[in-house]
Scaffold this active site. Structure first.
Site, PDB file in Angstrom:
ATOM      1  N   SER A 152      43.411  48.336  34.984  1.00  0.00           N
ATOM      2  CA  SER A 152      44.120  48.372  36.259  1.00  0.00           C
ATOM      3  C   SER A 152      43.673  47.511  37.450  1.00  0.00           C
ATOM      4  O   SER A 152      44.205  47.301  38.361  1.00  0.00           O
ATOM      5  CB  SER A 152      43.730  49.648  37.017  1.00  0.00           C
ATOM      6  OG  SER A 152      44.511  50.621  36.428  1.00  0.00           O
ATOM      7  N   SER A 211      46.976  49.580  38.207  1.00  0.00           N
ATOM      8  CA  SER A 211      47.082  50.689  39.386  1.00  0.00           C
ATOM      9  C   SER A 211      46.640  49.763  40.343  1.00  0.00           C
ATOM     10  O   SER A 211      47.092  50.233  41.643  1.00  0.00           O
ATOM     11  CB  SER A 211      46.441  51.770  39.101  1.00  0.00           C
ATOM     12  OG  SER A 211      45.264  51.681  39.103  1.00  0.00           O
ATOM     13  N   LYS A 268      40.925  49.243  47.353  1.00  0.00           N
ATOM     14  CA  LYS A 268      41.905  50.304  47.145  1.00  0.00           C
ATOM     15  C   LYS A 268      41.642  51.526  47.423  1.00  0.00           C
ATOM     16  O   LYS A 268      40.570  52.058  47.765  1.00  0.00           O
ATOM     17  CB  LYS A 268      41.824  50.146  45.322  1.00  0.00           C
ATOM     18  CG  LYS A 268      42.725  50.874  44.596  1.00  0.00           C
ATOM     19  CD  LYS A 268      42.317  50.668  43.175  1.00  0.00           C
ATOM     20  CE  LYS A 268      43.479  51.438  42.259  1.00  0.00           C
ATOM     21  NZ  LYS A 268      43.044  51.279  40.889  1.00  0.00           N
TER      22      LYS A 268
END
Lengths: 447, 102
Positions: free
Chosen positions: A147, A123, A48
């Protein structure tokens, strides 16, 4: 996990499918050299874009950090690299981790590989989409309030939010430090477990990291919530399927109620935004990141750089966080939220006296369509009801894909006491013959 | 909904200044609405009896983490001062350039 034999062919396939899915913001151009040793030798993974990988971009999905590259790697990444794994790129995310759809990214759009009209969640939506589409067997994500788990549920993959402090946060760009952890999105329990075993452990670079004291006992009793939980029909069906499957496997299923869950969301957002307002104060256009070209003096430089660099959701959270910390308001919001945080922890501790695992839906609905029209930013926040508790109380939680309803996957979240990750893995594994993992229709061909 | 929960425009301006954010006119209106929506939601916390509860600041911190108070120029990770200064938007030799302060 499959070892990559021909990196050039593999990377070109990843790039091809990324045109449709948009999981990655950056994909490595140069094929790496094959490695001979290491538990994860020649296994590809994604990271990420709020976790540092040396010499790769570190944008947090924000214009504020567009073009910034990290001078070092996060501890979790470093451990994987030392085990022979190869990071092939950085995955898309809601700006600074603030969102539930990855639509809040300022730098790219990520589509759900099950149906590209739908979001992949957030996210860590890029990481989840990359795993679901078969681009990588696993990807690192971060979980501040759900997330990792929510996108895992939306994309039909496994998502582990470890016990707080068990995986080092060194090299993770701070959003809400007391809540967030580095987590794993994986294509199987085996993969997720192997990665967890490698990245966990106390780290001198993270003062909140802790030694691991594993809970070895296996689960016998699983608690579920009774009553109307406000779930969509599809999620409700999957919740029942999961409970039935556990019953068939010999677990005893009991009902509990967790009345603090609703208050948990308000407490969570108060704390997360307060911490965000402090953590994001560092982006001032001086040392790194976006700098406004129109500034005439220093104050102007800071304000304009922040105004131009941050997106609307980030500004909203900074403003709210600043507000709840203002003198005169602290007792009403921040301190009260921290006390409710204690109450949430107490409630779960009590529930774990009578159950070994608590199973909650990961999210009340399945993946929704792109754009705010299907679910407003506010509704998305309230829907974090089932995930934020694990962050408030520091508990481990594993989102397990349960079924596909109307063409989209649904995941359920297994929560246990601190350090009970192995118990969660075993329980998840026990479902695999009754509820086998569904394969995403848009999956990269074998490499 | 209590009046206290609604952020007035003036309050928003004060908060924005403290947060070092310069808000444009149309942004201000949108944000005021969103901020109010959240603050209103936060008021539900007043329903909880928190009298006997101590605040939790961290989910799971077992002990205070201490280290020696030593001056340490070299970090333990693979980087150096130059790599960090090179990432500044504007620099002059070993210095980061900002607009005139005086």
């Amino acid at each position: 996990m499959t070892e990559i034999k021909d990196w050039k062919v593999y990377l070109s396939k990843v790039k091809e499918i990324n045109k449709e899915v948009g999981a990655f913001l950056f994909i490595e151009e140069t094929p790496p050299e094959s490695l001979k040793t290491g538990a994860l030798k020649n296994i590809a993974f994604g990271v990420k874009d709020n976790i540092a990988v040396e010499d790769m971009q570190l944008t947090c999905g924000s214009k504020m950090l567009e073009g910034f590259t990290s001078p070092y790697s996060a501890t979790a990444v470093q451990k994987l690299l030392e085990a022979g794994a190869v990071c092939i790129g950085k995955t898309n995310m809601d700006e600074f981790g603030m969102g539930s759809s990855t639509d809040n990214s300022a730098l790219g759009v990520t589509n759900n590989p099950w149906n590209t009209e739908y979001v992949s969640g957030g996210s860590s939506g890029g990481s989840a989409a990359a795993v679901a589409a078969g681009m990588v067997p696993f990807a690192l994500g971060t979980d501040t309030g759900g997330s990792v788990r929510q996108p895992a549920s939306f994309c039909g993959v496994y998502g582990l939010k470890p016990t707080y402090g068990v995986v080092s946060r060194f090299g993770l760009v701070a959003y809400a430090s007391s809540l967030e952890v580095c987590g794993i999105l994986g294509n199987s329990i085996d993969t997720t477990r192997s990665v967890f075993e490698i990245i966990k452990g106390k780290d001198k670079m993270d003062q909140t990291s802790i030694d691991y004291f594993p809970v070895n006992s296996e689960a016998k009793t699983i608690a579920i919530l009774g009553g109307d939980l406000g779930l969509s029909k599809e999620v409700e069906t999957a919740y029942k399927k999961a409970a039935d499957a556990f019953r068939k496997k010999g677990y005893s299923i009991i009902e509990v109620s967790l009345p603090m869950l609703d208050y948990g969301i308000a407490a969570y957002y108060t704390i997360a935004m307060a911490e965000a307002s402090a953590n994001l104060a560092r982006y001032n256009g001086v040392r790194y990141g976006h700098r406004s070209k129109d500034a005439s003096n220093f104050e102007d430089l800071v304000q304009k750089s922040r105004d131009e660099g941050f997106g609307p959701e980030v500004k909203l959270r900074i403003l709210l966080g600043t507000y709840v910390l203002r003198s005169g308001f602290q007792d009403r919001y921040y301190t009260r939220a921290q006390k409710i945080r204690t109450a949430v922890g107490n409630e779960f501790a009590q529930a774990f006296n009578i159950a070994d695992i608590i199973m909650l839906p990961t999210f009340p609905i399945q993946a929704f369509k792109h754009g705010n029209s299907s679910l407003s930013q506010f509704q998305q926040k309230v829907a974090d009801k089932f995930t934020v508790a694990a962050n408030l109380a520091g508990l481990p939680a594993l989102s397990v894909p349960i079924s596909v309803e109307n063409g989209l996957p649904v995941g359920m979240q297994l929560m246990g006491p601190h350090f009970s990750e192995e118990r969660l893995f075993k329980a998840g594994e026990s479902l695999s013959d009754i509820l086998p993992l569904a394969i995403c229709p848009k999956k990269m061909e074998e490499y | 909904m209590t009046n206290l929960s609604i952020m007035k425009k003036e309050e928003l301006k004060i908060t924005a200044k403290q947060a070092q954010l310069e808000l444009l006119q149309d942004e201000e209106e949108k944000l005021a609405k969103a901020v109010t929506e959240m603050l209103d939601y936060f008021t539900m916390m007043s329903e909880v009896d928190v009298e006997s509860l101590t605040p939790t600041t961290h989910a799971l911190v077992r002990e205070n983490a201490l280290r020696l108070d030593e001056f340490n120029v070299k970090n333990n990770f693979n980087n150096n001062q130059e790599a960090l200064i090179n990432r500044a938007p504007e620099k002059n030799n070993n210095f980061i350039v900002i607009p005139n302060v005086l």
